[in-house]
Design a protein around this motif. Structure first.
Motif, PDB file in Angstrom:
ATOM      1  N   LEU A  78     -15.713  49.676  10.888  1.00 18.52           N
ATOM      2  CA  LEU A  78     -17.011  50.707   9.626  1.00 18.52           C
ATOM      3  C   LEU A  78     -18.176  49.682  10.400  1.00 18.52           C
ATOM      4  O   LEU A  78     -18.433  48.315  10.324  1.00 18.52           O
ATOM      5  CB  LEU A  78     -16.887  50.447   8.281  1.00 18.52           C
ATOM      6  N   LEU A 104     -20.598  54.061   3.818  1.00 17.89           N
ATOM      7  CA  LEU A 104     -19.346  53.552   2.430  1.00 17.89           C
ATOM      8  C   LEU A 104     -21.130  52.331   2.427  1.00 17.89           C
ATOM      9  O   LEU A 104     -21.232  51.252   2.442  1.00 17.89           O
ATOM     10  CB  LEU A 104     -18.824  52.638   3.166  1.00 17.89           C
ATOM     11  N   LYS A 106     -21.736  49.963  -0.106  1.00 14.35           N
ATOM     12  CA  LYS A 106     -20.010  48.232  -0.619  1.00 14.35           C
ATOM     13  C   LYS A 106     -21.015  47.141  -1.761  1.00 14.35           C
ATOM     14  O   LYS A 106     -21.937  47.204  -1.055  1.00 14.35           O
ATOM     15  CB  LYS A 106     -18.787  48.242  -0.228  1.00 14.35           C
ATOM     16  N   CYS A 113     -14.814  48.269  -3.404  1.00 11.54           N
ATOM     17  CA  CYS A 113     -15.366  48.459  -2.268  1.00 11.54           C
ATOM     18  C   CYS A 113     -13.961  47.479  -0.904  1.00 11.54           C
ATOM     19  O   CYS A 113     -14.060  48.441  -0.181  1.00 11.54           O
ATOM     20  CB  CYS A 113     -16.743  47.651  -2.425  1.00 11.54           C
ATOM     21  N   LYS A 117     -12.405  49.555   1.817  1.00  9.36           N
ATOM     22  CA  LYS A 117     -12.642  49.645   3.489  1.00  9.36           C
ATOM     23  C   LYS A 117     -11.419  49.935   4.328  1.00  9.36           C
ATOM     24  O   LYS A 117     -11.786  50.563   5.160  1.00  9.36           O
ATOM     25  CB  LYS A 117     -13.741  48.127   3.757  1.00  9.36           C
ATOM     26  N   SER A 135     -20.868  50.653   7.147  1.00  9.58           N
ATOM     27  CA  SER A 135     -21.047  50.457   5.960  1.00  9.58           C
ATOM     28  C   SER A 135     -22.449  49.595   5.469  1.00  9.58           C
ATOM     29  O   SER A 135     -23.195  48.676   7.126  1.00  9.58           O
ATOM     30  CB  SER A 135     -20.330  49.521   5.141  1.00  9.58           C
ATOM     31  N   ASP A 137     -24.049  46.564   2.429  1.00  8.78           N
ATOM     32  CA  ASP A 137     -23.884  45.761   1.377  1.00  8.78           C
ATOM     33  C   ASP A 137     -25.251  45.732   0.980  1.00  8.78           C
ATOM     34  O   ASP A 137     -25.840  45.757   1.812  1.00  8.78           O
ATOM     35  CB  ASP A 137     -23.042  44.382   2.278  1.00  8.78           C
ATOM     36  N   PRO A 155     -18.021  51.566  -5.210  1.00  7.26           N
ATOM     37  CA  PRO A 155     -18.499  52.101  -4.336  1.00  7.26           C
ATOM     38  C   PRO A 155     -19.171  53.390  -4.090  1.00  7.26           C
ATOM     39  O   PRO A 155     -18.225  54.190  -4.987  1.00  7.26           O
ATOM     40  CB  PRO A 155     -17.783  51.734  -3.493  1.00  7.26           C
ATOM     41  N   ILE A 157     -19.745  57.045  -1.370  1.00  5.45           N
ATOM     42  CA  ILE A 157     -19.696  56.865   0.434  1.00  5.45           C
ATOM     43  C   ILE A 157     -20.256  58.274   0.263  1.00  5.45           C
ATOM     44  O   ILE A 157     -20.299  59.001  -0.368  1.00  5.45           O
ATOM     45  CB  ILE A 157     -18.305  57.291   0.466  1.00  5.45           C
TER      46      ILE A 157
END
Length: 193
Positions: A78, A104, A106, A113, A117, A135, A137, A155, A157
């Motif tokens: 990702l 994602l 996360k 998470c 992943k 992804s 963070d 998480p 998505i």
């Protein structure tokens, strides 16, 4: 030469008709191609497991070349998004190309998470290259971005298309259930367009 690999209960791999036996502990999924004389080529792939055996379909041509191999990756990492401007750029590029994005959201402290992943990375390989997977963070981007995306739990998505969020799955379940929900969300989104 045989096209069947046998795996012992200790997960050591024995290649038939090869000397010396080889073991590649870093490969969970492999395909072996028989090459003369007593050589083996190995590459990561998706395989179907049977009871104690992996059957590898080797297509060795007359000219000594390997034919018909699946070159698709087993997983795709990702791509991280680390700023608001990068997020805007990624969404704009996808909109311009008419592609969907899976993002994602996360947190580094989120255990679910962490488990999710790698499963999403395997899912990404199945949709490569038509859908991009990223992804974010939430602890490393401005809170404004997280709020604008409507993320409240980790998480999360989301599928984005045409610059807009099309759907989301909040990962409160087991990782494999979340991946199935994400797959359904992608398929529903793609068939609706």
């Amino acid at each position: 030469m045989s096209n069947v690999l046998q795996i012992s209960p200790a997960s050591k791999i024995t290649y038939l008709n090869t000397k010396p036996p080889f073991c590649f502990p870093n490969f969970n999924l492999i395909r072996a191609i028989a090459c003369p004389p007593n050589l083996v080529a190995v590459c990561p792939i998706k395989t179907h497991f049977g009871v104690g055996k992996i059957e590898a379909l080797a297509k060795y041509g007359e000219e000594g070349s390997v034919q018909g191999l699946d070159d698709s990756p087993a997983s795709i990492e990702l791509q991280p998004i680390s700023s608001e401007s990068q997020f805007d750029r990624v969404v704009a590029e996808a909109q311009q190309l008419g592609e969907s994005l899976v993002i994602l959201w996360k947190a580094s402290w989120c255990r679910k998470c962490i488990y999710l992943k790698p499963k999403l990375e395997k899912l990404a390989a199945g949709y490569y290259p038509s859908i991009r997977f990223y992804s974010v963070d939430v602890n490393s981007v401005p809170h404004k971005l997280v709020v604008c995306a409507g993320v409240t739990k980790m998480p999360t998505i989301q599928v984005w298309k045409d610059g807009k969020k099309q759907g989301e799955v909040i990962g409160g379940n087991k990782a494999h259930l979340v991946v199935n929900e994400v797959r359904e969300m992608i398929e529903n989104n793609e068939s609706a367009l």
